[in-house]
Design a protein around this motif. Structure first.
Motif, short mmCIF file in Angstrom:
data_model
loop_
_atom_site.label_atom_id
_atom_site.label_comp_id
_atom_site.label_asym_id
_atom_site.label_seq_id
_atom_site.Cartn_x
_atom_site.Cartn_y
_atom_site.Cartn_z
N PRO A 20 65.55 -50.03 -34.33
CA PRO A 20 64.22 -49.45 -34.55
C PRO A 20 64.26 -47.94 -34.83
O PRO A 20 63.53 -47.45 -35.67
N HIS A 21 65.13 -47.23 -34.11
CA HIS A 21 65.18 -45.77 -34.31
C HIS A 21 66.60 -45.29 -34.62
O HIS A 21 66.90 -44.11 -34.45
N SER A 22 67.44 -46.21 -34.97
CA SER A 22 68.85 -45.80 -35.13
C SER A 22 69.55 -46.61 -36.21
O SER A 22 69.13 -47.71 -36.55
N ILE A 23 70.62 -46.01 -36.69
CA ILE A 23 71.53 -46.72 -37.60
C ILE A 23 72.91 -46.57 -36.97
O ILE A 23 73.34 -45.45 -36.68
N VAL A 24 73.57 -47.68 -36.74
CA VAL A 24 74.89 -47.61 -36.11
C VAL A 24 75.93 -48.10 -37.11
O VAL A 24 75.77 -49.17 -37.70
N VAL A 25 76.96 -47.30 -37.28
CA VAL A 25 78.03 -47.66 -38.22
C VAL A 25 79.28 -47.96 -37.41
O VAL A 25 79.80 -47.09 -36.70
N LEU A 26 79.74 -49.19 -37.50
CA LEU A 26 80.88 -49.62 -36.69
C LEU A 26 81.95 -50.22 -37.58
O LEU A 26 81.64 -50.86 -38.59
N GLU A 36 78.00 -42.92 -36.03
CA GLU A 36 79.19 -43.51 -36.62
C GLU A 36 80.31 -43.52 -35.59
O GLU A 36 80.57 -42.49 -34.96
N VAL A 37 80.94 -44.65 -35.42
CA VAL A 37 81.94 -44.82 -34.35
C VAL A 37 83.28 -45.17 -34.98
O VAL A 37 83.39 -46.18 -35.68
N TYR A 38 84.28 -44.35 -34.70
CA TYR A 38 85.57 -44.51 -35.38
C TYR A 38 86.69 -44.96 -34.44
O TYR A 38 86.99 -44.25 -33.48
N PRO A 39 87.30 -46.10 -34.73
CA PRO A 39 88.41 -46.55 -33.88
C PRO A 39 89.67 -45.73 -34.07
O PRO A 39 90.55 -45.76 -33.22
N ASN A 40 89.74 -45.02 -35.20
CA ASN A 40 90.91 -44.18 -35.45
C ASN A 40 90.48 -42.72 -35.31
O ASN A 40 89.65 -42.23 -36.08
N HIS A 41 91.04 -42.04 -34.32
CA HIS A 41 90.61 -40.67 -34.03
C HIS A 41 90.76 -39.77 -35.25
O HIS A 41 89.89 -38.92 -35.51
N ASP A 42 91.82 -39.96 -36.02
CA ASP A 42 92.02 -39.11 -37.20
C ASP A 42 90.93 -39.32 -38.24
O ASP A 42 90.52 -38.38 -38.92
N THR A 100 78.01 -33.66 -33.84
CA THR A 100 76.67 -33.92 -34.37
C THR A 100 76.41 -33.04 -35.59
O THR A 100 76.67 -31.83 -35.55
N PHE A 101 75.93 -33.67 -36.64
CA PHE A 101 75.48 -32.94 -37.83
C PHE A 101 74.02 -33.31 -38.04
O PHE A 101 73.74 -34.40 -38.56
N ASN A 102 73.14 -32.48 -37.59
CA ASN A 102 71.71 -32.78 -37.64
C ASN A 102 71.42 -34.13 -36.97
O ASN A 102 71.61 -34.26 -35.77
N SER A 103 71.04 -35.14 -37.76
CA SER A 103 70.75 -36.43 -37.12
C SER A 103 71.88 -37.43 -37.30
O SER A 103 71.70 -38.61 -37.09
N VAL A 104 73.02 -36.93 -37.71
CA VAL A 104 74.20 -37.79 -37.85
C VAL A 104 75.19 -37.45 -36.74
O VAL A 104 75.56 -36.29 -36.56
N VAL A 105 75.58 -38.47 -36.00
CA VAL A 105 76.57 -38.26 -34.93
C VAL A 105 77.80 -39.10 -35.25
O VAL A 105 77.68 -40.28 -35.58
N ALA A 106 78.95 -38.46 -35.17
CA ALA A 106 80.20 -39.21 -35.35
C ALA A 106 80.97 -39.10 -34.05
O ALA A 106 80.95 -38.04 -33.40
N MET A 107 81.61 -40.17 -33.65
CA MET A 107 82.35 -40.10 -32.38
C MET A 107 83.54 -41.06 -32.37
O MET A 107 83.63 -41.97 -33.19
#
Lengths: 307, 716
Positions: free
Chosen positions: B299-305, B343-349, B368-375
């Motif tokens: 509803p309020h999010s987009i998750v990239v896996l 955005e969630v990354y299994p490879n740290h690099d 965090t880049f504005n409303s984009v979070v990568a981790m």
């Protein structure tokens, strides 16, 4: 009908025997010698736990010569009956010179071709060879034959490091978790998958480059597969090869009615196994429907047996 | 022909050297003249000039070949070495460049350009860069470029006053100092001006000087103002489409903002124009992995896996993200304008390339880049190394603060608040008082609030960034404890209207920063004073070896430093000792303290859950295993145990999620796991799905009697 009943009675009252020959080859160094002998003796013990119908012979140390191995296999060729199962388990070092695979034994080695000739004389329709040696992948094309399950610790003759496969194969024989279909018995396919998984985990957890990749061939294709499945057609015969038979089998005392149920159960199990191997060629819905029906029939049959 | 040649040579004769002529044309954006001038240089008798000529024409390989000759011909020239080194910098070969700069200094230890070149090589965020530049200025006070660079460094360091001063010094030495004017224009833009007189002056000198906008873009980016940064890069490229480094930066920042398509276009264009920085190559390589990812909309999010782990992670990460958004929406009294993309990354690099462009930054967990979070994905690191759920709470706090302050927040404040939010959600998630931090407290290395920003940007000792996170987090704890949450909201507002830290404190806490520092210091001392006082003893005992610590001593050490949950924590030591003596209840008590203090070793927590289950305290065991779920999701055993506990406690929904997670991990016991899931589904009255699952269990194990019974039950 009467004949069938007679056959079934025979089948359950005089069950087929399981013959095994374990060979621990030349260690080359005392620590390997000791390790191979230990694996061989523990494997023998684990197989013997399968019951009175299991016959295991082990050749290790100085006894594990080519001559002794040939003589033992020749003798077994006369003892083993077509409905029996036969398994050859090889532990130790193997070599591959680009042309020939050789199993290292005290004295002259034995080649994969020589082994294949000896094995072909054994009348058992269901055979298993587990070659756990280094470079064993090179023996697969020569040993592979329809009706024979061939498992090798390595994918080719170029994987020449000492293998960890025998350690985990032994674990498979002893660990109830290896029986993934919860049948109470351990098939060659279950043992292969268990050992393969543990071997992969070993290299991953030790952060080592994997130096062995196990293969299985039970169709005589001579290519083998690392992941036997309905897709590549490998594994059906291995799933039916009882490495460790069920601990409590049918008894002579079973009533004719129960014997019918047991026969039905066995028939359903065979159909389920076959259906699994037809999966890739069937529409998914049809497969699901047929599988569901077979599983439901099996559950009902089992409930009646247990009643 | 002869006449023409003579004519062409005339301007060169009028000034210092033909190379200076070319540079003057270049400086003024006279493209055709520049090109013709460099072309002429390629025919020079002097290999050095030929090298510069080829370089000016963009023929780097030819330039390199000529520099090689020049290096042999001009054995005593530091200039040749520095120039050749700069060519290596352009070619991303920093090691060779550094060698040449050093070689130049061997020839002339007072050669200022070599020091400036080394300063640029060290990079702005390295303290050595400033030292080297200052040294270059000491050697040559009229060195315009060095003053310009010092201005840039000062602005990077958030010191616009010094930046302005240095820029003006450069301009007093050369009225055409474009980079000095670029820094001054950047200051105007950062201060919210849409136009800058400096820009007008720049364009009068050089109408195609896109570098000025690129400089501004750079400063917006390092201040986390990505949208504006991107717009300035676009402006730079409008002026000069050949600025391929700016184009690459535009691509990289578009990638950060989640605009993968345009990012790819810009990066490819830059790459095709032979600009191939490692960042560009990495970003393009990274974009090629896009197909490996799955995009889930909430509803309020987009998750990239990553597809490999989407089935496992989605049921945990998506609801957690929605919970965080709902919580912050209420707490910060703000609704974000659009969905948050995680955005969630299994490879740290991959995660680091996605965020910074270059792999090798081990410590980062989320950006965090504005409303984009990568981790990092929970699978990207060994079990227990970080708490993925805390990372989401942390990063989402940035999303809100950046949005509410129009990206004008100082770093100390947004990081401090993000750290505070972790422990506000779960007390045991708070930033631990690690030995490095205790040591900093002991040495009184914490910074006053007005200088805390430096702790993040220009650390003076190796652990200072970590210490600054802790300090900033505690400051926010203190503000909320003493002044309430509204004070934080007030500070956010102050920052949004461009007030600085001093003003934000005075306006909302109604005291001077110095008084705030004093009060905060006393508050923190109350919390940490005892640990700091006993730290030397604690350290001595731990250094002697955990095996030498007696139970009595361990108890004392635990009292002295209760927040220590790292390797060989006294909780684990004591639990081990109690277990060895068969006192499982005492062992359990120790490990529960460890858990509640924020200990996150998965193995230790699993041990605790086992002890709790053994003691029949299934509720506590469930709590412990849920804690493990917050840390690490890749443990099949944990999911199965937790599923069973939840099912037994009547939480069928929770059990379904846990068993599904176990299945996503490709369990060894396929039949048992699907059977368990079938039981949970049946308990949730989802009989049809339960039947499907039990059939999967039986397909794997046709003779599995409990599953057969369940099938018959479900088929009635």
């Amino acid at each position: 009908m009467r004949l069938l009943s007679l056959f079934l009675t025979f089948a359950f009252t005089l069950p087929a025997a399981n013959y095994y020959l374990i060979v621990a080859g030349l260690g080359g160094a005392p620590e390997y010698e000791k390790q191979f002998e230990q694996w061989a003796s523990e494997t023998e013990r684990a197989l013997q736990a399968g019951g009175p119908n299991v016959h295991v012979e082990t050749l290790s140390g100085a006894k594990a010569t080519r001559q002794q191995l040939s003589e033992t296999l020749t003798k077994m060729a006369s003892d083993v009956q077509p409905d029996d199962t036969f398994g050859l388990l090889m532990i130790g070092h193997g070599t591959f010179d680009g042309d020939n695979y050789k199993f290292n034994l005290p004295g002259p080695d034995i080649t994969a071709g020589e082994l294949a000739t000896l094995l072909d004389r054994i009348p058992a329709k269901r055979q298993l060879v587990v070659n756990m040696t280094s470079a064993s992948g090179a023996s697969l094309p020569l040993l592979a034959r329809k009706g024979r399950v061939v498992i090798t610790a390595t994918k080719s003759g170029n994987e020449k490091n000492l293998t960890v496969f025998p350690r985990y194969f032994l674990d498979a024989l002893r660990d109830p978790e290896a029986d993934t279909d919860k049948s109470g018995s351990l098939s060659a396919l279950e043992a292969f998958r268990y050992t393969q998984r543990k071997t992969v985990n070993y290299f991953e957890s030790e952060k080592l480059l994997a130096t062995e990749h196990a293969m299985l061939d039970d169709t005589g294709s001579k290519d083998g597969a690392r992941d036997p499945s309905a897709t590549n057609g490998e594994g059906l015969a291995a799933s039916a090869f009882p490495l460790i038979p069920p601990s409590t089998g049918p008894t002579v005392a079973a009533s004719p009615e129960k014997q019918k149920l047991l026969a039905r159960k066995e028939d359903l199990e065979a159909k389920i196994d076959r259906l699994k191997y037809q999966k890739a060629a069937m529409p998914e819905e049809e497969y699901k429907r047929e599988m569901a029906q077979l599983l439901l029939d099996l559950a009902r049959t089992q409930a009646e047996i247990d009643r | 022909m002869k006449w023409w040649y003579l004519f062409c040579l005339l301007p060169g004769l009028a000034t210092a050297s033909p190379l200076d002529d070319c540079r003057t044309f270049q400086h003024h954006g006279q493209r055709q003249e520049t090109e013709a001038c460099f072309e002429r240089l390629t025919h020079s008798d002097d290999a050095f000039l030929r090298a510069e000529g080829f370089w000016g024409l963009g023929r780097l390989e030819d330039a390199n070949a000529q520099f090689k000759i020049a290096h042999d011909e001009h054995k005593n020239s530091p200039e040749v070495r520095v120039e050749w080194g700069k060519l290596f910098v352009a070619g991303q070969n920093t090691q060779e460049a550094a060698n040449l700069f050093q070689e130049a200094l061997k020839l002339d230890e007072n050669y200022a350009p070599a020091f400036l070149a080394l300063a640029r090589l060290a990079g702005g965020f390295d303290k050595r860069s400033e030292d080297l530049t200052r040294h270059a200025i000491e050697l040559n006070p009229k060195f315009v470029e060095a003053h310009e660079y010092l201005a840039r460094l000062a602005l990077e360091d958030n010191d616009p006053k010094l930046a302005t001063q240095e820029a003006h010094t450069a301009l007093s030495l050369s009225t055409d100092a474009l980079d000095a004017m670029s820094v001054l224009a950047s200051i105007d833009f950062l201060n919210g001006q849409t136009q800058s007189d400096w820009m007008t002056r720049i364009l009068k000198v050089n109408p195609i000087y896109g570098e000025a906008y690129a400089t501004a873009a750079y400063f917006f980016i390092i201040n986390r103002r990505y949208n504006e940064g991107v717009e300035f890069y676009r402006e730079a490229l409008k002026l000069n489409p050949d600025l391929n480094d700016a184009r690459s930066e535009l691509g990289i920042n578009l990638l950060r903002l989640g605009d993968d398509e345009e990012a790819r276009q810009e990066l490819v264009r830059s790459y095709n124009a032979h600009f191939s920085s490692p960042e560009t190559r990495n970003a393009l390589r990274f974009l090629d992995t896009e197909k490996d990812y799955e995009v889930l909309h909430g509803p309020h999010s987009i998750v990239v896996l990553n597809k490999k782990e989407a089935a496992l992670l989605a049921p945990y990460i998506q609801p957690e993200l929605e919970t965080v958004i709902a919580t912050y929406q209420k707490k910060y009294k703000t609704t974000l304008p659009g969905p948050v993309r995680l955005e969630v990354y299994p490879n740290h690099d991959d995660f680091i390339v996605r965020t910074l462009g270059l792999p090798g930054q081990g410590g980062l967990l989320g950006v965090t880049f504005n409303s984009v979070v990568a981790m990092d994905s929970p699978s990207a690191r060994p079990p227990g190394e970080f708490r993925w759920s805390a990372t989401i709470w942390h990063e989402l706090s940035h999303v809100y603060v950046l949005y509410m302050t129009h990206e004008l927040t100082p770093r100390w404040f947004t990081e401090g608040l993000a750290v505070h939010e972790e422990s506000a959600h779960e007390s045991d998630w708070s930033d631990r008082l690690t030995p490095e931090i205790v040591e900093a407290l002991q040495k009184k290395q914490l910074l006053p609030v007005l200088k805390l920003e430096q702790g993040f940007l220009r650390p003076q000792f190796p652990s200072q960034v970590m210490v600054s996170y802790y300090e900033a987090g505690k400051m926010c704890d203190f503000i909320i404890e003493k002044y309430g949450n509204d004070a934080i909201l007030g500070m956010i507002h102050s920052f949004s209207i461009r007030k600085d830290t001093a003003a934000a404190i005075e306006d909302n806490l109604h005291e001077k920063p110095e008084a705030f520092d004093k009060e905060f210091s006393a508050w923190l001392d109350k919390k940490t004073g005892s640990t700091v006082a006993h730290f030397a003893d604690w350290k001595k005992s731990m250094q002697a070896g955990p095996d030498k610590i007696t139970p009595v001593e361990a108890k004392r050490l635990e009292d002295d430093y209760p927040e220590y949950t790292g390797e060989y924590s006294t909780y684990e030591l004591l639990a081990g000792l109690y277990s060895n003596h068969g006192d499982k209840a005492a062992a359990r008590r120790e490990l529960e303290k460890y858990r509640d203090m924020g200990g996150h070793s998965v193995a230790t927590l699993k041990k605790l859950a086992g002890l709790e289950q053994e003691a029949g305290d299934n509720k506590e065991a469930e709590k412990t295993l849920k804690n493990v779920d917050d840390i690490y999701l890749e443990d099949e055993d944990v999911h199965r145990k937790l599923g069973t506990l939840m099912l037994n406690q009547g939480d069928a929904g929770g059990a379904i999620r846990e068993y599904q997670a176990a299945i996503a991990l490709k369990p060894e016991d396929v039949a048992e796991t699907h059977y368990d899931l079938a039981r949970a589904l049946m308990a949730a009255k989802r009989d049809k799905e339960a039947k499907d699952e039990v059939l999967v269990a039986l397909e794997a194990a046709p003779g599995f009697k409990p599953a057969q019974k369940l099938l018959l039950q479900l088929s009635q």
